[in-house]
Design a protein around this motif. Structure first.
Motif, PDB file in Angstrom:
ATOM      1  N   ASP A 161       6.088   1.044  -1.523  1.00 46.19           N
ATOM      2  CA  ASP A 161       5.404  -0.249  -1.530  1.00 46.19           C
ATOM      3  C   ASP A 161       5.695  -1.057  -0.269  1.00 46.19           C
ATOM      4  OD1 ASP A 161       3.556  -1.746  -3.098  1.00 46.19           O
ATOM      5  OD2 ASP A 161       5.125  -3.284  -3.182  1.00 46.19           O
ATOM      6  N   LEU A 162       6.859  -0.816   0.341  1.00 44.45           N
ATOM      7  CA  LEU A 162       7.225  -1.563   1.550  1.00 44.45           C
ATOM      8  C   LEU A 162       6.472  -1.061   2.779  1.00 44.45           C
ATOM      9  CD1 LEU A 162      11.047  -1.734   0.817  1.00 44.45           C
ATOM     10  CD2 LEU A 162       9.358  -3.572   0.541  1.00 44.45           C
ATOM     11  N   VAL A 163       5.966   0.190   2.677  1.00 45.38           N
ATOM     12  CA  VAL A 163       5.234   0.770   3.805  1.00 45.38           C
ATOM     13  C   VAL A 163       4.068  -0.141   4.190  1.00 45.38           C
ATOM     14  CG1 VAL A 163       3.680   2.699   4.411  1.00 45.38           C
ATOM     15  CG2 VAL A 163       5.928   3.173   3.435  1.00 45.38           C
ATOM     16  N   ARG A 164       3.437  -0.742   3.169  1.00 42.18           N
ATOM     17  CA  ARG A 164       2.223  -1.520   3.465  1.00 42.18           C
ATOM     18  C   ARG A 164       2.499  -2.730   4.380  1.00 42.18           C
ATOM     19  NH1 ARG A 164      -0.814  -2.246  -1.219  1.00 42.18           N
ATOM     20  NH2 ARG A 164       0.632  -1.446  -2.765  1.00 42.18           N
ATOM     21  N   TYR A 165       3.733  -3.196   4.401  1.00 38.32           N
ATOM     22  CA  TYR A 165       4.029  -4.388   5.211  1.00 38.32           C
ATOM     23  C   TYR A 165       4.174  -4.086   6.702  1.00 38.32           C
ATOM     24  CZ  TYR A 165       4.688  -6.523   0.708  1.00 38.32           C
ATOM     25  OH  TYR A 165       4.472  -6.976  -0.559  1.00 38.32           O
ATOM     26  N   ILE A 166       4.455  -2.817   7.008  1.00 39.46           N
ATOM     27  CA  ILE A 166       4.684  -2.507   8.431  1.00 39.46           C
ATOM     28  C   ILE A 166       3.756  -1.416   8.965  1.00 39.46           C
ATOM     29  CG2 ILE A 166       7.082  -3.266   8.643  1.00 39.46           C
ATOM     30  CD1 ILE A 166       7.916  -0.355   8.068  1.00 39.46           C
ATOM     31  N   CYS A 167       2.920  -0.876   8.087  1.00 37.63           N
ATOM     32  CA  CYS A 167       2.077   0.246   8.491  1.00 37.63           C
ATOM     33  C   CYS A 167       0.842  -0.301   9.211  1.00 37.63           C
ATOM     34  CB  CYS A 167       1.695   0.993   7.216  1.00 37.63           C
ATOM     35  SG  CYS A 167       0.524   2.260   7.495  1.00 37.63           S
ATOM     36  N   ARG A 168       0.725   0.034  10.506  1.00 39.84           N
ATOM     37  CA  ARG A 168      -0.314  -0.606  11.320  1.00 39.84           C
ATOM     38  C   ARG A 168      -1.726  -0.262  10.856  1.00 39.84           C
ATOM     39  NH1 ARG A 168       1.754  -2.472  16.213  1.00 39.84           N
ATOM     40  NH2 ARG A 168      -0.063  -1.849  17.437  1.00 39.84           N
ATOM     41  N   SER A 169      -1.912   0.962  10.332  1.00 41.52           N
ATOM     42  CA  SER A 169      -3.267   1.337   9.909  1.00 41.52           C
ATOM     43  C   SER A 169      -3.605   0.772   8.523  1.00 41.52           C
ATOM     44  CB  SER A 169      -3.448   2.856   9.936  1.00 41.52           C
ATOM     45  OG  SER A 169      -2.690   3.467   8.929  1.00 41.52           O
ATOM     46  N   TYR A 170      -2.680   0.049   7.938  1.00 38.67           N
ATOM     47  CA  TYR A 170      -2.960  -0.715   6.714  1.00 38.67           C
ATOM     48  C   TYR A 170      -3.115  -2.193   7.070  1.00 38.67           C
ATOM     49  CZ  TYR A 170      -2.232  -2.784   2.074  1.00 38.67           C
ATOM     50  OH  TYR A 170      -2.375  -3.500   0.914  1.00 38.67           O
TER      51      TYR A 170
END
Ligand code: PMP
Length: 397
Positions: free
Chosen positions: A261-270
């Protein structure tokens, strides 16, 4: 030298590969009639290269859900979820995906390509290692390069080579992400996922599986190759797309690691791209229901695939190693592949023409992908046309 000079090489390559008036990489579908039929160049054509495995692009429930969402929610989100907010549908689809896989976490992306790009490059970074199958999709390769992690390829579907590469890494395997696909997109061959998962456990590494072509296709419940191989618990991350069996566009990642869930905060393609349109989300939610409630679609898909696969084998064509809905015919040369592709189109059949580097190991392929929506008459028509093509190719030798 200007920046455009490199494009003249593209023009030259096109001229060398394709005769004037033939542009297999730029085919226009003038009209689309159903999941299996369209009009190309003024002729009605049977589609046999769509990746529309369950035929859901024309499913009335999916269309109805998309239409009603269009009326209620408009045509687009016009921005990313971070900036513009999450529509209820995005949140609900993430819940649907998590429930479908029995996982705690899910993230929806705008395409499967950017799902791979974002998830892989966020999970792995400098100091980490990615060990990937050499035949991995372009989005996986691009993600690996973007990640800054050390990138090690193992020979396609070769478990001994995978183990050799893992063994050499020693204690670094705890910071190693192994990446494989469920069904490989060009030859339709299947990953030896049970063995891959066993190695992942033995060496204490992490495992990500791209189920783009296996969602809805493999497994009793359609959850893909991890389900079919009985290793769902050993797969850390599943990435997939809405653009094949779900008949729309978009991508996702599911996992039991709450950190996803934390990936979404730093994932540029999101973070830096617009979220999928509400109507797309609505049709995908219906399609996901169909994967679960209509197992007969999977049965029909496999029956159709078996008919074509065995029929083509009997005709003497060289095919990929495994029976799957992707059936790739290896032709002896680029010229013959192009000739056969054009002859099929003239007979009213559209398949994918695949040359290297899109095809692995320098092969030239006529790639068919079969759908549950194909009728047995359509499969017979395909086989009849391929029989005629075989005669033409053999005559030339
Ligand atoms: N992974 C694989 C294995 C694929 O074949 C594809 C699409 N061809 C993708 C990812 C990207 O999916 P999308 O079309 O949703 O961008």
């Amino acid at each position: 030298m200007g920046i455009l000079d490199k494009l003249s090489a593209v023009a030259d390559a096109r001229k060398t590969l394709f005769p004037p008036g033939v542009d297999p990489l730029n085919v226009v579908i003038d009209e689309i009639y159903s999941a299996t039929e369209a009009s190309i160049g003024g002729h009605r054509v049977l589609l046999a290269g769509t990746n529309n495995y369950l035929g859901l692009t024309f499913d009335q429930h999916c269309i109805g859900a998309a239409q009603s969402s269009l009326e209620k929610e408009g045509t687009g989100t016009t921005g990313s979820r971070m900036a513009n907010g999450t529509f209820a549908g995005h949140r609900d689809l993430e819940k649907d995906l998590a429930n479908f896989y029995g996982c705690s976490n899910a993230i929806v992306f705008s395409t499967g390509f950017v799902a791979n790009l974002g998830v892989i490059s966020t999970l792995a970074g400098p100091g980490d290692v990615i060990v990937l199958d050499a035949d991995s999709h372009a989005s996986i390769y691009d993600a690996c390069r973007m990640s800054g992690a050390e990138m090690i390829r193992f020979r396609h579907n070769n478990i001994e080579d995978l183990e050799k590469k893992l063994k050499r890494l020693g204690p670094k395997t705890e910071k190693t992400l192994i990446i494989v696909e469920g069904i490989y997109s060009m030859l339709g061959d299947c990953a030896p996922l049970a063995e891959v998962a066993a190695l992942k456990k033995k060496y204490g590494a992490w495992l990500l599986v791209d189920e783009a072509h296996s969602l809805g296709v493999m497994g009793v419940h359609g959850r893909g190759m991890a389900e079919a191989s009985g290793v769902e618990e050993d797969v850390d991350f599943i990435v997939g797309t809405f653009s094949k069996s779900l008949g729309a566009i978009g991508g996702y990642c599911v996992s039991n690691h709450p950190e996803l869930d934390l990936v979404r905060y730093i994932c540029r393609s999101y973070v830096f791209t617009a979220s999928p349109s509400p109507s797309t989300i609505a049709s995908v939610r219906e399609a996901l229901k169909a994967i679960q409630s209509k197992p007969e679609l999977r049965t029909r898909l496999w029956d159709n695939a078996a008919l074509l696969f065995h029929g083509l084998k009997e005709l003497g064509f060289e095919l990929g190693p495994d029976l799957s809905p992707i059936i790739a015919i290896r032709a002896p040369s680029r010229e013959k592949t192009l000739f056969a592709w054009k002859a099929l189109l003239d007979k009213g059949i559209y398949v994918n023409l695949v040359f290297p580097p899109a095809a692995p190991a320098g092969m030239s392929l006529l790639r068919c992908s079969i759908s549950a929506a194909h009728t047995s008459e359509q499969i017979s028509f395909l086989l009849q046309a391929f029989a005629e093509i075989k005669l033409l190719i053999d005559e030339q030798e």
